[in-house]
Design an enzyme around this catalytic site. Structure first.
Site, PDB file in Angstrom:
ATOM      1  N   CYS A  63       1.146  -9.184 -12.362  1.00 56.49           N
ATOM      2  CA  CYS A  63      -0.084  -8.313 -11.992  1.00 56.49           C
ATOM      3  C   CYS A  63      -0.604  -7.737 -13.333  1.00 56.49           C
ATOM      4  O   CYS A  63       0.191  -8.063 -14.449  1.00 56.49           O
ATOM      5  CB  CYS A  63       0.300  -7.073 -11.281  1.00 56.49           C
ATOM      6  SG  CYS A  63       1.224  -5.688 -12.084  1.00 56.49           S
ATOM      7  N   HIS A  76       0.029  -2.280  -9.592  1.00 55.40           N
ATOM      8  CA  HIS A  76       1.597  -2.955  -9.618  1.00 55.40           C
ATOM      9  C   HIS A  76       2.091  -3.040  -8.119  1.00 55.40           C
ATOM     10  O   HIS A  76       2.654  -3.868  -7.689  1.00 55.40           O
ATOM     11  CB  HIS A  76       2.356  -2.254 -10.250  1.00 55.40           C
ATOM     12  CG  HIS A  76       3.823  -2.978 -10.479  1.00 55.40           C
ATOM     13  ND1 HIS A  76       4.096  -4.334 -10.889  1.00 55.40           N
ATOM     14  CD2 HIS A  76       4.948  -2.472  -9.735  1.00 55.40           C
ATOM     15  CE1 HIS A  76       5.432  -4.136 -10.664  1.00 55.40           C
ATOM     16  NE2 HIS A  76       5.835  -3.101  -9.765  1.00 55.40           N
ATOM     17  N   ASP A 125      -2.955   7.459  20.806  1.00 55.48           N
ATOM     18  CA  ASP A 125      -1.788   7.734  21.848  1.00 55.48           C
ATOM     19  C   ASP A 125      -1.180   8.999  21.148  1.00 55.48           C
ATOM     20  O   ASP A 125      -1.414   9.630  20.249  1.00 55.48           O
ATOM     21  CB  ASP A 125      -0.712   6.471  21.159  1.00 55.48           C
ATOM     22  CG  ASP A 125      -0.727   6.423  19.839  1.00 55.48           C
ATOM     23  OD1 ASP A 125      -1.552   7.001  18.701  1.00 55.48           O
ATOM     24  OD2 ASP A 125       0.230   6.125  19.104  1.00 55.48           O
ATOM     25  N   ASP A 171       1.145  -1.657   7.626  1.00 56.48           N
ATOM     26  CA  ASP A 171       0.437  -0.720   6.970  1.00 56.48           C
ATOM     27  C   ASP A 171       1.348   0.192   6.552  1.00 56.48           C
ATOM     28  O   ASP A 171       2.452   0.589   7.302  1.00 56.48           O
ATOM     29  CB  ASP A 171      -0.654  -0.016   7.517  1.00 56.48           C
ATOM     30  CG  ASP A 171      -0.541   1.186   8.352  1.00 56.48           C
ATOM     31  OD1 ASP A 171       0.071   0.843   9.557  1.00 56.48           O
ATOM     32  OD2 ASP A 171      -0.804   2.261   8.059  1.00 56.48           O
ATOM     33  N   CYS A 175       6.764 -10.192 -12.797  1.00 60.96           N
ATOM     34  CA  CYS A 175       5.330  -9.965 -11.984  1.00 60.96           C
ATOM     35  C   CYS A 175       4.268 -10.282 -12.919  1.00 60.96           C
ATOM     36  O   CYS A 175       4.058 -10.162 -13.978  1.00 60.96           O
ATOM     37  CB  CYS A 175       5.565  -8.178 -11.490  1.00 60.96           C
ATOM     38  SG  CYS A 175       3.771  -7.684 -10.856  1.00 60.96           S
ATOM     39  N   CYS A 188       1.591  -5.524 -15.426  1.00 59.19           N
ATOM     40  CA  CYS A 188       2.804  -6.028 -16.048  1.00 59.19           C
ATOM     41  C   CYS A 188       2.280  -7.040 -17.282  1.00 59.19           C
ATOM     42  O   CYS A 188       3.202  -6.982 -18.147  1.00 59.19           O
ATOM     43  CB  CYS A 188       3.733  -6.659 -14.837  1.00 59.19           C
ATOM     44  SG  CYS A 188       4.447  -5.467 -13.947  1.00 59.19           S
ATOM     45  N   ASP A 195      -7.123   3.317  12.558  1.00 63.20           N
ATOM     46  CA  ASP A 195      -6.160   4.065  13.346  1.00 63.20           C
ATOM     47  C   ASP A 195      -7.113   4.829  14.317  1.00 63.20           C
ATOM     48  O   ASP A 195      -8.256   5.155  14.128  1.00 63.20           O
ATOM     49  CB  ASP A 195      -5.392   5.069  12.609  1.00 63.20           C
ATOM     50  CG  ASP A 195      -5.701   6.025  11.899  1.00 63.20           C
ATOM     51  OD1 ASP A 195      -7.017   6.107  11.887  1.00 63.20           O
ATOM     52  OD2 ASP A 195      -5.005   6.751  10.966  1.00 63.20           O
ATOM     53  N   SER A 196      -6.451   5.534  15.221  1.00 60.68           N
ATOM     54  CA  SER A 196      -7.118   6.300  16.119  1.00 60.68           C
ATOM     55  C   SER A 196      -7.247   7.795  15.876  1.00 60.68           C
ATOM     56  O   SER A 196      -7.938   8.746  16.624  1.00 60.68           O
ATOM     57  CB  SER A 196      -6.496   6.446  17.514  1.00 60.68           C
ATOM     58  OG  SER A 196      -5.349   7.094  17.432  1.00 60.68           O
ATOM     59  N   GLY A 197      -6.764   8.322  14.672  1.00 62.02           N
ATOM     60  CA  GLY A 197      -6.697   9.774  14.326  1.00 62.02           C
ATOM     61  C   GLY A 197      -5.555  10.262  15.264  1.00 62.02           C
ATOM     62  O   GLY A 197      -5.133  11.588  14.776  1.00 62.02           O
ATOM     63  N   GLY A 198      -4.891   9.707  16.279  1.00 55.86           N
ATOM     64  CA  GLY A 198      -3.835  10.623  16.858  1.00 55.86           C
ATOM     65  C   GLY A 198      -2.544  10.914  15.942  1.00 55.86           C
ATOM     66  O   GLY A 198      -2.179  12.184  15.921  1.00 55.86           O
ATOM     67  N   GLN A 214       4.890   3.066  22.768  1.00 56.61           N
ATOM     68  CA  GLN A 214       5.562   4.009  22.366  1.00 56.61           C
ATOM     69  C   GLN A 214       7.133   4.164  23.099  1.00 56.61           C
ATOM     70  O   GLN A 214       7.457   3.187  23.713  1.00 56.61           O
ATOM     71  CB  GLN A 214       4.754   5.368  22.511  1.00 56.61           C
ATOM     72  CG  GLN A 214       3.576   5.579  21.787  1.00 56.61           C
ATOM     73  CD  GLN A 214       4.137   6.435  20.255  1.00 56.61           C
ATOM     74  OE1 GLN A 214       5.082   6.193  20.006  1.00 56.61           O
ATOM     75  NE2 GLN A 214       2.833   6.317  19.445  1.00 56.61           N
TER      76      GLN A 214
END
Lengths: 386, 386
Positions: free
Chosen positions: B318, B347, B147, B278, B316, B321, B93-96, B201
Site C-alpha cells: 500500500c 493501509h 429490521d 462491511d 504490504c 507502507c 443500510d436501512s437505518g435500523g 434475524q
C-alpha cells in the site's frame, strides 16, 4: 555557497523575475509558493497528493519539530526528508516566529529566547546558535536564521532595537552555521548541502529596513528573506516595504517573503521582485470551509451552497473541482467529515500552485504586467457571492 | 429481479464461493469487503484513493443521510451517486441498527420506530415503508429492509418476538418496494435498478434463525443478509449461526454478513458461504492508530515505535507502507495530524481489500482451505509485539 545550492534568474519582466533554485533535493522553479507542513505533514493531504499538485518544496516548523518528535530523534532517522518520506526540497523556519507568539510563556534577551512549551510547560531555550544546530539535525535544504519578530504597531525606537538585535543574531547564526558545516562542532549534520537564509527586519520604517538589508547582506547568506510583515500592518504598507527592501537585496540571490499571503499579495510581491512565498492561509482556510476562486474567496459553510451542483470554480482542474459539487463539500463540512478538509485543501493549494505557474509563464513571455492587471480586475478580497 | 441486477457463482471451493454481482453501477467480484462511508464519505480518504485501493462498492448509512443532508435534498441532486461523486455501486443500510442504538431516544412498536435525532432532539419515525422510500430517493444499488436489531444477550422468547416482527416488516418492506418500483407511489426513484435485500434475524437460536431464513426467503428478495451478529456474542456462536444460516439460504443469491468483522472473521464466514461484508473496524481503528499486519493488529501509538524505521508490514504494497515508517506514523498520531488517519486508513483498507482478493484467488484455484489454514497459523487476534 554550499555544494548543491544555486540560483539563476532566467527571465525578467519589469521587477518580476523567473528563476531556478537548485538544492540538494532538486530544483525549484521560482516564483514559488511553499505549502506549510508544520509538523512534517501538510495538514489533511498526503505527500503523493502534494506531488500531484506540483508542490516542488514544502516548509517545516523548527519549533514544533524540536518539541515533537525532537531534532535528535529526526537526526537518528537520517534527517527530516527520510523521516517524513519526502524527497523534494524542504525549508525550515527558525522557530523564532512561534516562540515570539508564545507571549507570557517566553522571555527574550540578547542571548536568545527562553520559553515554556505550549504542550507541557517544560522550559527551553532557543538562541541564534541553537536554531542553527536544530536545523542542521533536521537537514532541511534551506535553514532560516533566528530573528526577533517585532509585533505591530511598534515605535521606530523599538523597531530599531529589534532590528539591531536581529542583525547581531544573524552574525552569530552565520558563524555557527559555518562552524557546523566545517565539522568544528559535535552537531550531527544530516544534509551537508544545507543553505542558510538571512532575514531583513525593521518594521514599516524604510531607513531601518535599508539598514537591516545592508547589515544582513554584509554577513553574507545564500539568500535573503523579508520578515516581520503580514503582522497587522495595512496592505499598502506591506507592499511598500517589500518594494523598497527587494531593491536593497542582491539581484543574484533569491528573495523570500515570509508568511504572506492572499493571492493578490503574491502577485504584488512578485511584481516587486520576490521569488519565494509560504503561508498557512490556503491550508488553514480550507479546513474552515474558505475556498478560493478566480473571483475571490467563498465560504462553503454558507447555506446557499446546500443545493449548488456546481464545482467551486468551473475553470479549476483540481481533483475536487473535477469531481465534487459545492453541495457535497458543504454537506461534508456540516457533518464534520475530515474529507472536507482534504478536498478543500487540495483545491486551495491547487489554486495557489496554479497561480504561481501562471505567474512564471507570464514572466517568461513578458506579459506579467498584463497578467497582473487582469488578475486584479477579476479577483476581489471580499467574499464572492456566487 | 430488477433490470441491471444479477449474481452468478463462478467458482466453488468447499462451501466458499467466488461470484460476480451485477448492479446498475457496475460489477462486484465476491467475496467482497465494502468500506463504510457513513455520511457519503469513507472517513479520511478520497474516492480516488478508494478506487486506487480497489474498492468496488461502498456502504452508506440511511439514518445519517436521512438526517443530514436529507434524502429529499439528495434526490434533488439526482441521487446519492451523483451527490457524492461516486459512480461505483453503493449499498445502503436501512437505518435500523442506528435507530436501535439510540436507546432511550427511541420507542419501537409494530408500526416502526419513533426516535429523537442524536443531533438536535427533533422527532422522527422510521418504518418498514419509510426506510424503503428514503433508500429509493438515495438511489443506492442495494437497499436493505428495516429490521429489528436484538441486543445480546436475549431470551429465546424475546428473540422469537423480534424475529417475527422483523419477518412481518420484511413483507411490508417488499410490498412497498414493489409499489415504489412500479411507480404506484409519489416517491422519487433515483435508481430504477435498485435491488432490495432481506435480513435474517433470530439471535443465537438455530431454530429461530432457520424460521427467519425461511420466512424471509418466502417473501422473496434479490439477496439475503445475516443480521444481529457481532453484537457481543462469543465468536464461535457467531461462526455457528453463520454456518447454519447460509445453508438455509438459496445458493443462487448473494449472502451478506452485516457489520462483521476482524480479518479472521471474514475468512471464517467465507468458509461458510458468505459473499459480502462491511465493517467499520478497519477505518475506525485506523483513526485510533490500530493497524493490521499479517500477524495481527498493532497500536502505532505505542512508544516502542518512536524510532522504528520499518513500514507497518514489510510485505504490504500500500501507499503508506511503500512510503512511510512506523516512527513517522507514530509521530503523526502523537501530534494529532489528520494525515495519520488518512495513512492508517489507506493501509487498513488495503489490508482488507487485498485479503478479499487473496480469498477470491484461493477459491478460484481450489486452494481456499489451505489459504485458510495458513492465514490462521500466521494471524493472531492479540496485538503483535513487533
Amino acid at each position: 555557497m554550499p555544494a548543491g545550492f544555486g540560483f539563476v534568474v532566467t527571465h525578467r519582466d519589469g521587477r518580476a523575475r523567473r528563476g531556478r533554485l537548485t538544492t540538494p533535493h532538486g530544483q525549484v522553479d521560482t516564483p514559488v509558493f511553499m505549502p506549510v507542513g508544520t509538523r512534517g505533514a501538510v495538514k489533511a493531504v498526503t505527500h503523493e497528493q502534494l506531488e500531484a499538485l506540483g508542490a516542488s518544496i514544502v516548509l517545516g516548523n523548527t519549533y514544533h519539530l524540536y518539541l515533537r518528535p525532537g531534532d535528535a530523534l529526526i537526526a537518528r532517522r537520517g534527517g527530516l526528508h527520510r523521516f517524513i518520506g519526502w524527497d523534494r526540497p524542504i525549508l525550515t523556519d527558525s522557530g523564532g516566529y512561534q516562540v515570539f507568539s508564545l507571549g507570557d510563556l517566553r522571555t527574550i534577551d540578547e542571548r536568545g529566547a527562553r520559553f515554556r512549551s505550549h504542550l507541557d510547560g517544560s522550559e527551553h531555550e532557543l538562541t541564534a546558535e541553537r536554531a542553527v544546530d536544530i536545523q542542521a539535525r533536521l537537514g532541511s535544504d534551506i535553514a532560516m536564521v533566528f530573528d526577533e519578530c517585532l509585533s505591530y504597531p511598534a515605535t521606530e525606537g523599538a523597531a530599531r532595537e529589534s532590528m539591531e538585535r536581529t542583525a547581531r543574531w544573524a552574525r552569530r547564526a552565520r558563524e555557527r552555521f559555518e562552524a557546523v558545516r566545517a565539522g568544528a562542532t559535535d552537531v550531527v549534520v544530516t544534509n551537508p548541502g544545507q543553505a542558510q537564509f538571512g532575514i531583513v527586519q525593521g518594521g514599516v520604517f524604510p531607513a531601518l529596513r535599508r539598514e537591516s538589508a545592508e547589515r544582513t547582506v554584509a554577513v553574507g547568506f545564500e539568500a535573503y528573506a523579508i520578515g516581520g510583515l503580514s503582522v497587522g500592518e495595512p496592505v499598502d504598507a506591506m507592499y511598500d516595504v517589500v518594494g523598497q527592501t527587494t531593491a536593497w537585496l542582491p539581484e543574484a540571490r533569491p528573495r523570500y517573503l515570509m508568511g504572506t499571503g492572499m493571492p493578490d499579495d503574491l502577485v504584488e510581491a512578485v511584481a516587486r521582485g520576490v521569488d519565494l512565498f509560504d503561508c498557512v492561509l490556503p491550508t488553514r482556510n480550507a479546513r474552515n470551509g474558505q475556498v478560493l476562486t478566480r473571483y475571490g474567496r467563498m465560504n462553503l459553510r454558507n447555506a446557499r451552497f446546500a443545493e449548488d451542483d456546481r464545482p467551486i470554480d468551473a475553470a479549476c482542474r483540481c481533483y475536487t473541482c473535477r469531481r465534487h459539487s459545492r453541495a457535497y463539500l458543504r454537506h461534508l463540512l456540516t457533518v464534520q467529515e475530515m474529507t472536507a478538509a482534504t478536498l478543500n485543501t487540495l483545491h486551495n493549494l491547487s489554486f495557489y500552485l496554479d497561480l504561481m505557474g501562471e505567474i512564471r509563464d507570464a514572466i517568461e513571455f513578458g506579459s506579467f504586467e498584463s497578467f497582473r492587471q487582469t488578475f486584479h480586475r477579476t479577483f476581489s478580497r471580499r467574499p464572492v457571492s456566487s
